[in-house]
Design a protein around this motif. Structure first.
Motif, short mmCIF file in Angstrom:
data_model
loop_
_atom_site.label_atom_id
_atom_site.label_comp_id
_atom_site.label_asym_id
_atom_site.label_seq_id
_atom_site.Cartn_x
_atom_site.Cartn_y
_atom_site.Cartn_z
N THR A 90 -81.14 -6.44 74.21
CA THR A 90 -80.64 -5.15 73.71
C THR A 90 -79.87 -4.41 74.80
O THR A 90 -78.80 -3.84 74.55
CB THR A 90 -81.80 -4.27 73.20
N LYS A 121 -86.94 -0.14 71.30
CA LYS A 121 -87.57 0.04 69.99
C LYS A 121 -88.37 1.33 69.91
O LYS A 121 -88.70 1.79 68.81
CB LYS A 121 -88.46 -1.16 69.67
N LYS A 125 -84.49 4.61 65.29
CA LYS A 125 -83.32 3.79 65.01
C LYS A 125 -82.05 4.62 64.83
O LYS A 125 -80.98 4.26 65.34
CB LYS A 125 -83.56 2.93 63.77
N ASP A 129 -78.86 4.09 67.15
CA ASP A 129 -77.58 3.69 66.54
C ASP A 129 -76.47 4.68 66.89
O ASP A 129 -75.33 4.29 67.16
CB ASP A 129 -77.72 3.59 65.02
#
Length: 209
Positions: A90, A121, A125, A129
């Protein structure tokens, strides 16, 4: 009778010699079985891991061989080395989106605090994003994870560093337990690449506003 005494003397001398040899062999076996066979990272008398020796619970997840191994990463510049580590995919994607690959690979000497996939994580989200889609914000966050020189584990004990972001970043700890920023823990530290020392951490660092 005299002959029997001679034979007995010879046998006694032989027994003593054999016993001495056996004792010598035992000493060698003990030395071979001592700490040299231990898998624990070597440490200096102060308890700080030795130069170039990775430490931390997550180090066991690093591949034992190949490009993603400690040996493999040591020969590549930091962004390339990170791309071979499965725990950092990531982060690598974020670095590419921010256009920082050449900056990191082309620098002479760096320290990088590298958040794991699980660290990302922890961020909601929608928030993640949004940051990933905003190059300026993403660059600000990522450069807050980088110091323009190599820092050893001993240097993290009471660290106060200027990051490439321009903001200051503190660290604290000792031995093989270190905290970076407010609550990011080093889970695999002192990982060497061709141009950087990497500390893998369990949270993403957010620069001060």
């Amino acid at each position: 009778m005299y002959r029997n005494r001679i034979v007995a003397g010879v046998l006694a001398a032989t027994a003593l010699a054999t016993g001495a040899t056996a004792c010598s062999g035992d000493d060698k076996d003990d030395a071979a079985a001592a700490p040299a066979g231990s898998s624990a990272p070597a440490a200096s008398p102060s308890g700080v891991p030795g130069a170039g020796i990775p430490f931390g619970p997550a180090c066991s997840a690093v591949p034992a061989s190949g490009k993603g191994s400690f040996q493999g990463m040591s020969t590549d510049p930091v962004a390339t080395a990170a791309s071979s580590n499965p725990m950092l995919s990531t982060l690598v994607g974020a670095v590419k989106k921010a256009g920082l690959v050449d900056t990191l690979n082309g620098s002479k000497s760096l320290t990088v605090f590298a958040p794991t996939n699980d660290a990302f994580k922890k961020i909601p989200k929608a928030t993640l994003d949004k940051a990933m889609a905003d190059k300026k914000t993403l660059t600000s966050i990522l450069t807050y994870h980088v110091i323009g020189r190599r820092v050893s584990p001993a240097g993290l004990g009471t660290g106060d560093f200027k990051t490439l972001n321009g903001a200051m970043l503190k660290s604290s700890g000792s031995g093989d337990s270190y905290t970076v920023g407010e609550d990011a823990n080093v889970v695999c530290g002192n990982v060497q690449t061709a141009n950087a020392t990497v500390y893998i951490i369990d949270s993403v660092l957010m620069p001060p506003k």
